[in-house]
Design a protein around this motif. Structure first.
Motif, PDB file in Angstrom:
ATOM      1  N   GLN A   1      -3.886   3.089 -12.261  1.00 40.55           N
ATOM      2  CA  GLN A   1      -3.701   4.536 -12.406  1.00 40.55           C
ATOM      3  C   GLN A   1      -4.628   5.298 -11.470  1.00 40.55           C
ATOM      4  OE1 GLN A   1      -3.578   5.881 -16.492  1.00 40.55           O
ATOM      5  NE2 GLN A   1      -4.215   7.946 -15.939  1.00 40.55           N
ATOM      6  N   GLU A   2      -5.884   4.891 -11.408  1.00 40.22           N
ATOM      7  CA  GLU A   2      -6.852   5.548 -10.527  1.00 40.22           C
ATOM      8  C   GLU A   2      -6.493   5.327  -9.059  1.00 40.22           C
ATOM      9  OE1 GLU A   2     -10.977   5.257 -13.098  1.00 40.22           O
ATOM     10  OE2 GLU A   2     -10.218   3.457 -12.088  1.00 40.22           O
ATOM     11  N   THR A   3      -6.007   4.135  -8.740  1.00 42.96           N
ATOM     12  CA  THR A   3      -5.642   3.818  -7.357  1.00 42.96           C
ATOM     13  C   THR A   3      -4.562   4.766  -6.856  1.00 42.96           C
ATOM     14  OG1 THR A   3      -6.267   1.491  -7.555  1.00 42.96           O
ATOM     15  CG2 THR A   3      -4.650   2.058  -5.850  1.00 42.96           C
ATOM     16  N   ALA A   4      -3.503   4.928  -7.629  1.00 39.17           N
ATOM     17  CA  ALA A   4      -2.401   5.808  -7.208  1.00 39.17           C
ATOM     18  C   ALA A   4      -2.835   7.268  -7.153  1.00 39.17           C
ATOM     19  CB  ALA A   4      -1.213   5.638  -8.149  1.00 39.17           C
ATOM     20  N   ALA A   5      -3.785   7.649  -8.004  1.00 45.17           N
ATOM     21  CA  ALA A   5      -4.231   9.043  -8.053  1.00 45.17           C
ATOM     22  C   ALA A   5      -5.215   9.379  -6.939  1.00 45.17           C
ATOM     23  CB  ALA A   5      -4.864   9.337  -9.410  1.00 45.17           C
ATOM     24  N   LYS A   6      -6.014   8.409  -6.509  1.00 48.52           N
ATOM     25  CA  LYS A   6      -7.137   8.703  -5.615  1.00 48.52           C
ATOM     26  C   LYS A   6      -6.996   8.141  -4.202  1.00 48.52           C
ATOM     27  CE  LYS A   6     -10.484   8.845  -9.430  1.00 48.52           C
ATOM     28  NZ  LYS A   6     -11.738   8.268  -9.982  1.00 48.52           N
ATOM     29  N   LEU A   7      -6.154   7.111  -4.036  1.00 43.50           N
ATOM     30  CA  LEU A   7      -6.095   6.446  -2.740  1.00 43.50           C
ATOM     31  C   LEU A   7      -4.732   6.619  -2.088  1.00 43.50           C
ATOM     32  CD1 LEU A   7      -7.825   3.000  -3.505  1.00 43.50           C
ATOM     33  CD2 LEU A   7      -8.891   5.166  -2.811  1.00 43.50           C
ATOM     34  N   THR A   8      -4.708   6.677  -0.780  1.00 38.78           N
ATOM     35  CA  THR A   8      -3.446   6.603  -0.052  1.00 38.78           C
ATOM     36  C   THR A   8      -2.945   5.160  -0.116  1.00 38.78           C
ATOM     37  OG1 THR A   8      -4.488   5.990   2.041  1.00 38.78           O
ATOM     38  CG2 THR A   8      -4.270   8.368   1.565  1.00 38.78           C
TER      39      THR A   8
ATOM     40  N   GLN B   1      -5.184   3.034   1.993  1.00 36.48           N
ATOM     41  CA  GLN B   1      -6.463   2.755   1.350  1.00 36.48           C
ATOM     42  C   GLN B   1      -6.314   1.735   0.221  1.00 36.48           C
ATOM     43  OE1 GLN B   1      -7.339   6.843   0.342  1.00 36.48           O
ATOM     44  NE2 GLN B   1      -8.867   7.029   1.993  1.00 36.48           N
ATOM     45  N   ALA B   2      -5.191   1.844  -0.484  1.00 36.80           N
ATOM     46  CA  ALA B   2      -4.923   0.871  -1.550  1.00 36.80           C
ATOM     47  C   ALA B   2      -4.808  -0.532  -0.967  1.00 36.80           C
ATOM     48  CB  ALA B   2      -3.645   1.247  -2.295  1.00 36.80           C
ATOM     49  N   PHE B   3      -4.127  -0.662   0.169  1.00 35.43           N
ATOM     50  CA  PHE B   3      -4.021  -1.969   0.815  1.00 35.43           C
ATOM     51  C   PHE B   3      -5.398  -2.527   1.132  1.00 35.43           C
ATOM     52  CE2 PHE B   3      -3.988  -4.733   4.468  1.00 35.43           C
ATOM     53  CZ  PHE B   3      -2.953  -5.619   4.195  1.00 35.43           C
ATOM     54  N   GLU B   4      -6.277  -1.695   1.679  1.00 37.79           N
ATOM     55  CA  GLU B   4      -7.627  -2.168   2.029  1.00 37.79           C
ATOM     56  C   GLU B   4      -8.387  -2.603   0.779  1.00 37.79           C
ATOM     57  OE1 GLU B   4      -8.713  -2.766   5.029  1.00 37.79           O
ATOM     58  OE2 GLU B   4      -6.745  -2.111   5.762  1.00 37.79           O
TER      59      GLU B   4
ATOM     60  N   TYR C   1       2.700   1.390  -4.436  1.00 35.82           N
ATOM     61  CA  TYR C   1       1.354   0.848  -4.659  1.00 35.82           C
ATOM     62  C   TYR C   1       1.382  -0.620  -5.073  1.00 35.82           C
ATOM     63  CZ  TYR C   1      -0.747   5.351  -3.791  1.00 35.82           C
ATOM     64  OH  TYR C   1      -1.169   6.498  -3.170  1.00 35.82           O
ATOM     65  N   ALA C   2       2.343  -0.991  -5.889  1.00 36.25           N
ATOM     66  CA  ALA C   2       2.481  -2.414  -6.217  1.00 36.25           C
ATOM     67  C   ALA C   2       2.793  -3.210  -4.958  1.00 36.25           C
ATOM     68  CB  ALA C   2       3.572  -2.618  -7.266  1.00 36.25           C
ATOM     69  N   GLY C   3       3.595  -2.624  -4.072  1.00 35.24           N
ATOM     70  CA  GLY C   3       3.926  -3.295  -2.816  1.00 35.24           C
ATOM     71  C   GLY C   3       2.706  -3.515  -1.945  1.00 35.24           C
TER      72      GLY C   3
ATOM     73  N   ALA D   1      -1.205  -7.150   0.449  1.00 35.70           N
ATOM     74  CA  ALA D   1      -2.609  -7.493   0.676  1.00 35.70           C
ATOM     75  C   ALA D   1      -2.895  -8.922   0.205  1.00 35.70           C
ATOM     76  CB  ALA D   1      -3.501  -6.498  -0.063  1.00 35.70           C
ATOM     77  N   HIS D   2      -2.313  -9.293  -0.917  1.00 30.68           N
ATOM     78  CA  HIS D   2      -2.513 -10.654  -1.421  1.00 30.68           C
ATOM     79  C   HIS D   2      -1.798 -11.683  -0.538  1.00 30.68           C
ATOM     80  CE1 HIS D   2      -4.336  -8.693  -4.834  1.00 30.68           C
ATOM     81  NE2 HIS D   2      -4.631  -9.870  -5.357  1.00 30.68           N
ATOM     82  N   ASN D   3      -0.611 -11.346  -0.077  1.00 29.19           N
ATOM     83  CA  ASN D   3       0.081 -12.231   0.867  1.00 29.19           C
ATOM     84  C   ASN D   3      -0.801 -12.516   2.083  1.00 29.19           C
ATOM     85  OD1 ASN D   3       2.367 -12.328  -0.735  1.00 29.19           O
ATOM     86  ND2 ASN D   3       3.615 -11.035   0.592  1.00 29.19           N
ATOM     87  N   LYS D   4      -1.403 -11.475   2.617  1.00 28.42           N
ATOM     88  CA  LYS D   4      -2.239 -11.624   3.805  1.00 28.42           C
ATOM     89  C   LYS D   4      -3.439 -12.519   3.529  1.00 28.42           C
ATOM     90  CE  LYS D   4      -4.802  -8.961   7.276  1.00 28.42           C
ATOM     91  NZ  LYS D   4      -5.215  -7.600   7.725  1.00 28.42           N
TER      92      LYS D   4
END
Length: 369
Positions: A129-136, A139-142, A192-194, A199-202
Motif C-alpha cells: 500500500q505504501e509503495t503504490a502511494a509513495k513510489l513511482t 522507484q518500486a522496481f529499484e 506495481y505487482a508487475g 525485479a525478482h526475475n532480474k
C-alpha cells in the motif's frame, strides 16, 4: 529472464519415457512406483520447524531421498544474512548433483510481511500500500530489485509475493488492515505487482502472485479458520491475475483458502477444480501453482488431510505447501506421498496430472539456483 514458459516438449519427452518404462517393467510395477515417487517428491514443500541438529538432519535426508522438493523458511529459521545463506546452501547441497534444485522459499512482501527483517541484518521495505502511494513504478522496481537481490544472496530462489489482491475492503483483517494490497484499482495493482515480478526475475528469484482468486474482500483470516467470501467477492478480483498472466508476469501463482459458494458450494479455492479451472482453463495459465499453507485453519479444521491433498491435486495445484509453522509433523512428506500414490492407484488422480505438475516444476526450477 522469463520464468513463465510453456513446456510441451518437456512434457512430451517425459510422457514418452514414462510409457516406455511402464511397458518394460509393467509386470513388476517397479517403474511406475519409482517414477511416481520421484514426481511426488517434487510436489511437496515443507517448513523446518525443528531446528535441532536431529530435525535438520531429517530434513536433509528427506531432500537427499527425493521426498521433498522445496522448503519454506520463517523468521525463526533466520539469524543473519551469513547464517541463512549457509543454511539454504546446505539444504540445496543435500539434493545432490544431477537432481533438480531445491525450492527455497520465503514470504517477503515488505511492510508487515517480512521474514528477512532489519533487526536481523536485512533491509526495510515499504508495504504494498505504501509503495503504490509513495513510489513511482520505476522507484518500486529499484526497491524490489534490492529486496530480491538480498533474498537471492541469502540463498532463496522463490518469494511468495507479491499480493495481487485488490483492496476491496480496507478493513479486511489479513489484507487491507495490514497494507498488503497495492490498490483497489486493478490497473494500479498490476503495474506495481508487475514491477515486483520483473525485479525478482532480474535477480533470479521466482515470484508468486497471490492469493488466487482474490483475498481482498475477506472479512476473516484463513490462517485462523473458515473464510467465506460468498457475499463479498466479485469477478473484478480476478482481473490482476488475468492481466499479469497475459503480460507473462506470473512465474507462479499461490492459491487462497477462501470459500465462495457461488463458484463451489463444497470446497475452498485451494481444493476446488471450479476455482482453479478459472486459472487453468479460462486464463490459460500453465505455470506452477503453489497451495497456500495446508496447515492453515481454513482447511486443517474443516477437512481431513487426505481429502485436502487429493482435492488440491485434482484441482490443479502443483506444489503442496505444508509450513510446519502451527505444529511440527516431520512425517508429512511420507503421508502426502502415500496419499497421492493411493489416489493414483485407485483412479482418483490421473498419472497424467502428476506428470504435468512435475514438468511445470522442472521448467520453473530450470532457471533457478
Amino acid at each position: 529472464m522469463m520464468f513463465f514458459v510453456r513446456s510441451s516438449i518437456i512434457r512430451h519427452m517425459m510422457i514418452k519415457a514414462f510409457f516406455v518404462c511402464l511397458f518394460t517393467f509393467s509386470l513388476s510395477g517397479m517403474c511406475l512406483s519409482a517414477d511416481l515417487s520421484v514426481m511426488t517428491g517434487q510436489m511437496i514443500m515443507i517448513g523446518v520447524k525443528d531446528t535441532s541438529p536431529e530435525g535438520i538432519s531429517l530434513v536433509k535426508t528427506q531432500i537427499a531421498e527425493g521426498k521433498i522438493g522445496g522448503v519454506v523458511l520463517y523468521k525463526y529459521n533466520i539469524e543473519n544474512p551469513r547464517q541463512i545463506r549457509r543454511f539454504n546452501n546446505d539444504l540445496k547441497k543435500a539434493a545432490g548433483n544431477g537432481s533438480p534444485v531445491l525450492f527455497t522459499a520465503v514470504d517477503q512482501e515488505g511492510g508487515r510481511v517480512q521474514r528477512l527483517v532489519p533487526e536481523k541484518g536485512f533491509g526495510r521495505y515499504l508495504s504494498h500500500q505504501e509503495t503504490a502511494a509513495k513510489l513511482t513504478p520505476e522507484q518500486a522496481f529499484e526497491q524490489y530489485f534490492k529486496m530480491a537481490s538480498e533474498a537471492a544472496a541469502a540463498g532463496f530462489n522463490v518469494n511468495f509475493a507479491p499480493s495481487a489482491d485488490l483492496n476491496v475492503n480496507p478493513d479486511s483483517p489479513i489484507i487491507g488492515r495490514l497494507g498488503r494490497s497495492f490498490s483497489a484499482d486493478a490497473g494500479t495493482a498490476v503495474v506495481y505487482a508487475g514491477e515486483f515480478v520483473k525485479a525478482h526475475n532480474k535477480a533470479g528469484i521466482a515470484a508468486s502472485i497471490k492469493h488466487f482468486p482474490g483475498h481482498g474482500s475477506a472479512m476473516s483470516d484463513s490462517h485462523l479458520g473458515f473464510t467465506d467470501v460468498t457475499d463479498t467477492w466479485t469477478e473484478k478480483e480476478l482481473e490482476p491475475f488475468r492481466l499479469l498472466i497475459e503480460k507473462g508476469l506470473a512465474p507462479s501463482v499461490m492459491t487462497a483458502h477462501v470459500f465462495n459458494a457461488k463458484i463451489d458450494p463444497v470446497y475452498p479455492a485451494t481444493m476446488s477444480e471450479k476455482h482453479l479451472g478459472i486459472l487453468r482453463e479460462r486464463m490459460g495459465y500453465d505455470g506452477v501453482i503453489f497451495t497456500d499453507d495446508l496447515q492453515m485453519g481454513a482447511v486443517r479444521d474443516n477437512f481431513p488431510l487426505e481429502e485436502v491433498i487429493v482435492r488440491a491435486v485434482q484441482a490443479g495445484a502443483d506444489v503442496l505447501v505444508y509450513s510446519n509453522f502451527f505444529f511440527n509433523d516431520p512425517d508429512f512428506p511420507h503421508k502426502a506421498a502415500d496419499i497421492i500414490k493411493k489416489a493414483v492407484e485407485d483412479g482418483r488422480i490421473s498419472i497424467g496430472s502428476i506428470e504435468r505438475s512435475y514438468a511445470r516444476i522442472l521448467e520453473l526450477k530450470r532457471n533457478l539456483r
